[in-house]
Design a protein around this motif. Structure first.
Motif: not given
Length: 367
Positions: A104, A107-108, A112-113, A120-122, A141, A143
């Motif tokens: 989290k 992502e914060d 998320k992209e 889109t990130y992963s 990391w 995308w």
């Protein structure tokens, strides 16, 4: 918080009721005195009663105002405590991040992209690491490019106390390396998002396509596959110079060769003798190559999957023995040397005046 607020209001109401009872008792006493003393005293009773009622009313009003102030104070405290609760919820539990809160946290910060490309990130959790007595949670990391394949951007080391995010090399056996020169919480620098940033100067009108030497048929077969199935999904650049980290080759059967490694697509723009990295990604896995006349071609590619499937799929592909698995986990240690050598050979082979390469947010690397 709601119970505390109710308790404050009940206390104020109790005080108000008590004061009302006190006013009634005084009035009754005044009436009894008036009955004994006659008309004059009745008049006095009326005045006394009014005085008592006014006093009681004033006192009750004061208590009511006090209750309102208490209610207001309670509301402020409740809001303040609510804000503190939110901050506490956002902070790492016990001061340290776990896998869920670290995800989290990333992502914060990164979102998320990607803002420029919309990719889109992963973030795939790889494990924990301790480097120079500091604890980290490590994430792969990536995308999603063109909605159909994932490309690796970086290996992220998240400080367990939430103070920093760094690039690094993950070694689950304990030899991880963290590049603390750049804290990505302050500078998202080494992102593979491409875009408009980079050195100044005119881009080359065209650069020759990269190819391996003729005596490396396995590598050219893999290059052909990557150009068709991976590099073609990125925006056009001046040149794609791959970074192929071959970890093992099994050519005991010349008709069906297997090659394990991490195969990077690396797109560059030439600016004033410097190759500025624009986009790319990592594709680890195992190629199966079959004989095609005097050459080879890729018949299949078993690629490491992303996210929660990263560990199981990498174990399936590279975990056939400990030596290969260790090589996969430590592959980043040699990546920059392979990259530098590949670029230098490309420049020499094509007689190009290239002196360096550079990632976004990083210094130039002389070749």
């Amino acid at each position: 918080m709601r119970k505390s607020f109710t308790l404050v209001m009940s206390t104020a109401l109790t005080l108000s009721l008590l004061m009302g009872c006190s006013g009634g008792a005084n009035a009754g006493t005044a009436g009894q005195t008036a009955g004994e003393s006659g008309t004059t005293q009745a008049a006095e009773e009326s005045g006394a009663s009014q005085s008592v009622e006014e006093s009681a009313t004033a006192q009750e009003t004061g208590e009511s105002e006090s209750a309102k102030e208490t209610e207001k104070s309670g509301s402020v405290n409740s809001a303040g405590e609510s804000q503190n609760a939110k901050e506490a919820e956002a902070a790492p539990e016990g001061g340290l991040l776990n896998e869920e809160s670290a995800l989290k946290f990333l992502e914060d910060h990164f979102g998320k992209e990607d803002a420029d490309t919309g990719n889109t990130y992963s973030f795939g959790y790889m494990g924990d690491a301790e480097v120079e007595s500091e604890k980290y949670l490590v994430f792969d990391w990536r995308w999603l490019v063109d909605g159909d394949h994932l490309s690796r951007l970086d290996t992220l080391f998240v400080s367990a106390d939430g103070s920093g995010v760094y690039s690094g090399i993950y070694d689950e056996s304990g030899g991880s390396i963290v590049y603390k020169e750049t804290n990505l919480l302050e500078d998202n620098g080494r992102s593979s998002s491409g875009g408009e940033e980079g050195g100044q100067g005119e881009s080359a009108a065209s650069l020759p396509a990269f190819s391996f030497a003729d005596d490396e048929p396995y590598m050219n077969a893999i290059l052909d596959y990557m150009n068709e199935n991976a590099a073609s999904h990125y925006d056009k650049s001046d040149v794609m110079i791959p970074l192929f980290q071959v970890l093992r080759t099994d050519d005991s059967n010349k008709d069906e060769v297997k090659v394990w490694g991490d195969f990077w697509v690396m797109n560059y723009k030439l600016e004033d003798k410097n190759l500025a990295f624009e986009s790319g990604g990592s594709y680890p896995g195992m190629f199966t190559l079959i004989k095609d006349g005097d050459a080879y071609k890729a018949s299949s590619f078993d690629q490491v999957e992303d996210g929660s499937d990263y560990g199981p799929s990498s174990e399936r592909i590279f975990g056939i023995d400990k030596e290969l698995m260790d090589a996969f986990n430590n592959r980043d240690k040699d990546s920059e040397e392979i990259r530098k050598k590949t670029i230098r050979e490309y420049a020499d082979k094509n007689s190009l005046d290239i002196e360096s390469y550079q990632d976004q947010g990083w210094d130039k690397v002389e070749i």
